[in-house]
Design a protein around this motif. Sequence first.
Motif, PDB file in Angstrom:
ATOM      1  N   GLY A 133     -26.139  16.940-136.578  1.00 28.92           N
ATOM      2  CA  GLY A 133     -26.409  15.506-136.706  1.00 28.92           C
ATOM      3  C   GLY A 133     -26.650  14.801-135.475  1.00 28.92           C
ATOM      4  N   VAL A 153     -18.419  17.019-129.180  1.00 30.95           N
ATOM      5  CA  VAL A 153     -19.373  16.065-128.622  1.00 30.95           C
ATOM      6  C   VAL A 153     -20.780  16.426-129.094  1.00 30.95           C
ATOM      7  CG1 VAL A 153     -20.346  15.180-126.462  1.00 30.95           C
ATOM      8  CG2 VAL A 153     -17.919  15.777-126.588  1.00 30.95           C
ATOM      9  N   PRO A 154     -21.553  15.469-129.597  1.00 32.19           N
ATOM     10  CA  PRO A 154     -22.923  15.767-130.018  1.00 32.19           C
ATOM     11  C   PRO A 154     -23.762  16.274-128.843  1.00 32.19           C
ATOM     12  CG  PRO A 154     -22.269  13.560-130.734  1.00 32.19           C
ATOM     13  CD  PRO A 154     -21.196  14.068-129.817  1.00 32.19           C
ATOM     14  N   GLN A 212     -14.329  14.997-146.153  1.00 28.85           N
ATOM     15  CA  GLN A 212     -13.889  13.832-145.371  1.00 28.85           C
ATOM     16  C   GLN A 212     -13.140  14.298-144.119  1.00 28.85           C
ATOM     17  OE1 GLN A 212     -10.937  11.431-147.371  1.00 28.85           O
ATOM     18  NE2 GLN A 212     -11.608   9.576-146.336  1.00 28.85           N
ATOM     19  N   ALA A 244     -15.108  16.993-136.893  1.00 26.95           N
ATOM     20  CA  ALA A 244     -16.341  17.141-136.119  1.00 26.95           C
ATOM     21  C   ALA A 244     -16.531  15.956-135.181  1.00 26.95           C
ATOM     22  CB  ALA A 244     -17.543  17.281-137.053  1.00 26.95           C
ATOM     23  N   GLU A 245     -16.270  14.754-135.683  1.00 25.93           N
ATOM     24  CA  GLU A 245     -16.461  13.547-134.878  1.00 25.93           C
ATOM     25  C   GLU A 245     -15.431  13.393-133.765  1.00 25.93           C
ATOM     26  OE1 GLU A 245     -16.435  10.437-137.796  1.00 25.93           O
ATOM     27  OE2 GLU A 245     -18.446  10.936-138.519  1.00 25.93           O
ATOM     28  N   THR A 246     -14.224  13.887-133.985  1.00 28.39           N
ATOM     29  CA  THR A 246     -13.178  13.688-132.984  1.00 28.39           C
ATOM     30  C   THR A 246     -13.002  14.857-132.018  1.00 28.39           C
ATOM     31  OG1 THR A 246     -11.464  14.474-134.530  1.00 28.39           O
ATOM     32  CG2 THR A 246     -11.852  12.090-134.434  1.00 28.39           C
ATOM     33  N   ARG A 258     -15.614  16.020-141.575  1.00 31.84           N
ATOM     34  CA  ARG A 258     -16.398  15.004-140.865  1.00 31.84           C
ATOM     35  C   ARG A 258     -15.549  14.404-139.739  1.00 31.84           C
ATOM     36  NH1 ARG A 258     -16.958  11.530-144.714  1.00 31.84           N
ATOM     37  NH2 ARG A 258     -18.161  13.030-145.901  1.00 31.84           N
ATOM     38  N   HIS A 259     -14.298  14.098-140.058  1.00 28.46           N
ATOM     39  CA  HIS A 259     -13.382  13.533-139.062  1.00 28.46           C
ATOM     40  C   HIS A 259     -13.165  14.510-137.897  1.00 28.46           C
ATOM     41  CE1 HIS A 259      -9.871  11.556-137.346  1.00 28.46           C
ATOM     42  NE2 HIS A 259      -9.250  12.710-137.411  1.00 28.46           N
ATOM     43  N   GLU A 276     -21.222  20.512-140.768  1.00 26.92           N
ATOM     44  CA  GLU A 276     -20.732  19.668-139.663  1.00 26.92           C
ATOM     45  C   GLU A 276     -20.957  20.336-138.310  1.00 26.92           C
ATOM     46  OE1 GLU A 276     -19.847  16.572-139.937  1.00 26.92           O
ATOM     47  OE2 GLU A 276     -19.865  16.542-142.118  1.00 26.92           O
ATOM     48  N   ARG A 287     -22.328  20.563-132.739  1.00 31.02           N
ATOM     49  CA  ARG A 287     -22.090  19.552-133.771  1.00 31.02           C
ATOM     50  C   ARG A 287     -23.416  19.154-134.397  1.00 31.02           C
ATOM     51  NH1 ARG A 287     -19.405  13.767-132.591  1.00 31.02           N
ATOM     52  NH2 ARG A 287     -20.435  12.697-134.300  1.00 31.02           N
TER      53      ARG A 287
END
Length: 91
Positions: free
Chosen positions: A91, A44-45, A33, A39-41, A36-37, A77, A89
Amino acid sequence: MSLPAAGTAHSVHALFSHGRLTAIPRKAARREQLLRHLAETLFVPGRDYTEREVNEALLTVHDDCAALRRYLVIGGELARTRDGGSYRRAG
């Protein structure tokens, strides 16, 4: 479906104090969890990052950037090139 409040045990934000990660969770589900946080914050994809850039981003939240980087790659991730020269990143 609503997200847990910032102070609840299930919120990723409960792992932080003053913007810094207090500890890397030992429980796999909780660590996933968190990863994931992060990687997302922090990433940048579609953008490639050098190892130094990944480390600098991770150092903004925790001093053990090597462990976090390794967990991000193992957890899927972040993807790393075979030569280790760049990260992206997933995904």
